[in-house]
Design a protein around this motif. Structure first.
Motif, PDB file in Angstrom:
ATOM      1  N   VAL A  85       1.159  -0.899   0.302  1.00 13.81           N
ATOM      2  CA  VAL A  85      -0.190  -0.259  -0.635  1.00 13.81           C
ATOM      3  C   VAL A  85       0.910   1.254  -0.064  1.00 13.81           C
ATOM      4  O   VAL A  85       2.167   1.081   0.727  1.00 13.81           O
ATOM      5  CB  VAL A  85      -0.562   0.476   1.138  1.00 13.81           C
ATOM      6  N   TRP A  86       0.388   2.341  -0.902  1.00 13.16           N
ATOM      7  CA  TRP A  86       1.425   3.390  -0.956  1.00 13.16           C
ATOM      8  C   TRP A  86       0.672   4.426   0.159  1.00 13.16           C
ATOM      9  O   TRP A  86      -0.129   4.373   0.178  1.00 13.16           O
ATOM     10  CB  TRP A  86       1.370   4.291  -1.916  1.00 13.16           C
ATOM     11  N   SER A  87       1.573   5.229   0.870  1.00 10.15           N
ATOM     12  CA  SER A  87       1.040   6.526   1.759  1.00 10.15           C
ATOM     13  C   SER A  87       1.737   7.668   1.648  1.00 10.15           C
ATOM     14  O   SER A  87       2.553   7.581   1.510  1.00 10.15           O
ATOM     15  CB  SER A  87       0.706   5.473   2.936  1.00 10.15           C
ATOM     16  N   GLU A  88       0.602   8.923   2.108  1.00  7.42           N
ATOM     17  CA  GLU A  88       1.834   9.753   1.498  1.00  7.42           C
ATOM     18  C   GLU A  88       0.005  10.955   2.232  1.00  7.42           C
ATOM     19  O   GLU A  88      -1.099  10.820   2.115  1.00  7.42           O
ATOM     20  CB  GLU A  88       1.992  10.175   0.498  1.00  7.42           C
ATOM     21  N   GLY A  89       0.855  11.535   2.740  1.00  8.99           N
ATOM     22  CA  GLY A  89       0.054  12.446   3.590  1.00  8.99           C
ATOM     23  C   GLY A  89      -1.225  12.381   4.615  1.00  8.99           C
ATOM     24  O   GLY A  89      -2.157  12.888   4.569  1.00  8.99           O
ATOM     25  N   GLY A  90      -0.978  11.399   4.990  1.00  8.09           N
ATOM     26  CA  GLY A  90      -2.031  10.958   6.047  1.00  8.09           C
ATOM     27  C   GLY A  90      -3.514   9.730   4.956  1.00  8.09           C
ATOM     28  O   GLY A  90      -3.956   9.398   5.735  1.00  8.09           O
ATOM     29  N   ARG A  91      -3.402   9.500   3.613  1.00  3.65           N
ATOM     30  CA  ARG A  91      -4.006   9.139   2.673  1.00  3.65           C
ATOM     31  C   ARG A  91      -2.957   7.414   2.814  1.00  3.65           C
ATOM     32  O   ARG A  91      -2.466   7.405   2.343  1.00  3.65           O
ATOM     33  CB  ARG A  91      -4.546   9.801   2.062  1.00  3.65           C
ATOM     34  N   HIS A  92      -3.742   6.969   1.644  1.00  6.85           N
ATOM     35  CA  HIS A  92      -3.505   5.652   1.330  1.00  6.85           C
ATOM     36  C   HIS A  92      -4.103   5.030  -0.147  1.00  6.85           C
ATOM     37  O   HIS A  92      -5.157   5.612  -0.320  1.00  6.85           O
ATOM     38  CB  HIS A  92      -3.862   4.309   2.836  1.00  6.85           C
ATOM     39  N   TYR A  93      -3.247   4.402  -0.889  1.00  9.21           N
ATOM     40  CA  TYR A  93      -3.162   4.198  -2.414  1.00  9.21           C
ATOM     41  C   TYR A  93      -3.129   2.919  -2.850  1.00  9.21           C
ATOM     42  O   TYR A  93      -2.041   2.488  -2.281  1.00  9.21           O
ATOM     43  CB  TYR A  93      -2.477   5.566  -3.218  1.00  9.21           C
ATOM     44  N   ASP A  94      -3.981   2.472  -3.328  1.00 13.64           N
ATOM     45  CA  ASP A  94      -3.504   1.023  -4.610  1.00 13.64           C
ATOM     46  C   ASP A  94      -2.313   1.008  -5.357  1.00 13.64           C
ATOM     47  O   ASP A  94      -2.668   1.943  -6.173  1.00 13.64           O
ATOM     48  CB  ASP A  94      -4.888   0.296  -4.483  1.00 13.64           C
TER      49      ASP A  94
END
Length: 368
Positions: free
Chosen positions: A122-131
């Motif tokens: 999982v990729w995480s940036e700015g407190g949010r998470h992405y596929d």
């Protein structure tokens, strides 16, 4: 008498192309199998495929959306989150390797343990998470890593549902260029660090698939889909949308020609090898030089509504459906206007790889 004496007019370049009205070229596709208005169609593939399903539904065909938008979303919000583009919310699937990857995850029970490993990344940036395997699908990201994985499992369930109930699976191939993870062996839909994520030169490697590799991945994909749905027919097509950029180091025009040629060759070969596979010439309809680039927007990438309409009419005509190649007002093909600097149409932003244009370091030279 030799074999050429009995060939129809469509078999000769002069009568079928050079002397024909480009807007009335006919007989481009003779289907290998029947497909009617009661057959369930599912679509997947590159961003060009995102136009296809809704266009077929508008013409009365049974395009199946296996993962519809949840209640409460506006049409614009649904489009932004990739609902209603493909039959499954996978985002753009531009390579045969990524396509095989999604079906392998979806039908894990059909695979041996060494063939199937569901991704945990999982990729995480700015407190949010992405596929990482569909980084543009949820623009605002997810609240937790588990939410990313849960959403992915929802899409895998939609793939299982769509493929097992479909009469025909239409797959649109986009490119041979991809980025892989050395550590896991997984293939990403776009280069990490572009749409989302962070590029790691020690981990993320470029790979330009060969004809043999594309044939292997597509053959395995079709075989797996037929294993769970023995009556499934597969229609292959190649996206006419060019590469936004190439990572080969060569000129993008040559790289695009090479990539599309490999995809077109493999699609044709599989159609010759397998009775349940066919090829539809959307690439030829849009890019054929008799049309003089008329069916591209000024950016020379996005396909115009007129081009989509012509492609749909050829599709319906080949199937013998009523709307196919209905009479149209006679039109004159007009070349596209000069390309503006950093041109970007609204539709372009729906292609995941369109972000690559913003890495362009010099202005586009004026058209002559």
């Amino acid at each position: 008498m030799d074999p050429y004496d009995s060939l129809p007019a469509r078999s000769f370049w002069r009568s079928a192309v050079a002397e024909a009205d480009p807007t009335r070229v006919a007989g481009l596709w003779t289907p290998a199998f029947s497909l009617g208005q009661d057959d369930t169609i599912v679509t997947a593939g590159s961003c060009f495929s995102g136009h296809l399903g809704p266009a077929l539904r508008a013409e009365g065909l049974r395009w199946y959306d296996a993962e519809p938008a949840p209640p409460g979303l506006t049409e614009e919000e649904g489009h932004a989150r990739h609902y209603g583009r493909f039959s499954f919310r996978t985002g753009d699937i531009s390579t045969a390797g990524v396509l095989r990857q999604w079906l392998t995850w979806a039908f894990a029970d059909e695979m041996s343990p060494e063939e199937h490993t569901e991704p945990a990344e999982v990729w995480s940036e700015g407190g949010r998470h992405y596929d990482p395997f569909r980084p543009a699908v949820e623009p605002g990201g997810y609240a937790t890593p588990d939410a990313v994985r849960d959403a992915r499992r929802t899409t895998l369930a939609a793939i299982r549902d769509g493929v097992t109930r479909a009469s025909c699976l239409i797959l649109t191939l986009g490119t041979t260029e991809a980025w892989r993870d050395r550590a896991t062996g997984f293939t990403y839909p776009v280069c990490p660090g572009t749409v989302r994520g962070t590029f790691d030169a020690g981990r993320h490697v470029f790979h330009n698939a060969t004809l043999t590799e594309v044939h292997r991945d597509l053959s395995a994909t079709v075989a797996l889909a037929r294993r769970v749905n023995p009556g499934l027919r597969v229609l292959l097509t190649v996206s006419p949308v060019p590469l936004t950029a190439t990572a080969t180091g060569g000129h993008v025009l040559a790289a695009n020609t090479c990539s599309k040629s490999v995809l077109r060759a493999v699609a044709g070969q599989l159609a010759q090898e397998l009775d349940h596979v066919d090829y539809f010439p959307s690439y030829e309809i849009i890019t054929g030089f008799p049309f003089g680039g008329t069916f591209f927007e000024p950016d020379l990438r996005s396909v115009t509504p007129g081009g989509m309409a012509l492609m749909t009419r050829h599709f319906l005509a080949g199937l013998g459906l009523p709307a196919g190649l209905r009479p149209e007002p006679r039109t004159t093909l007009v070349p596209s206007p000069p390309v503006p600097v950093r041109s970007a149409t609204r539709e372009e932003f729906r292609c995941d790889d369109a972000v690559l244009d913003y890495y362009h370091r010099s202005p586009v030279p004026p058209a002559r």
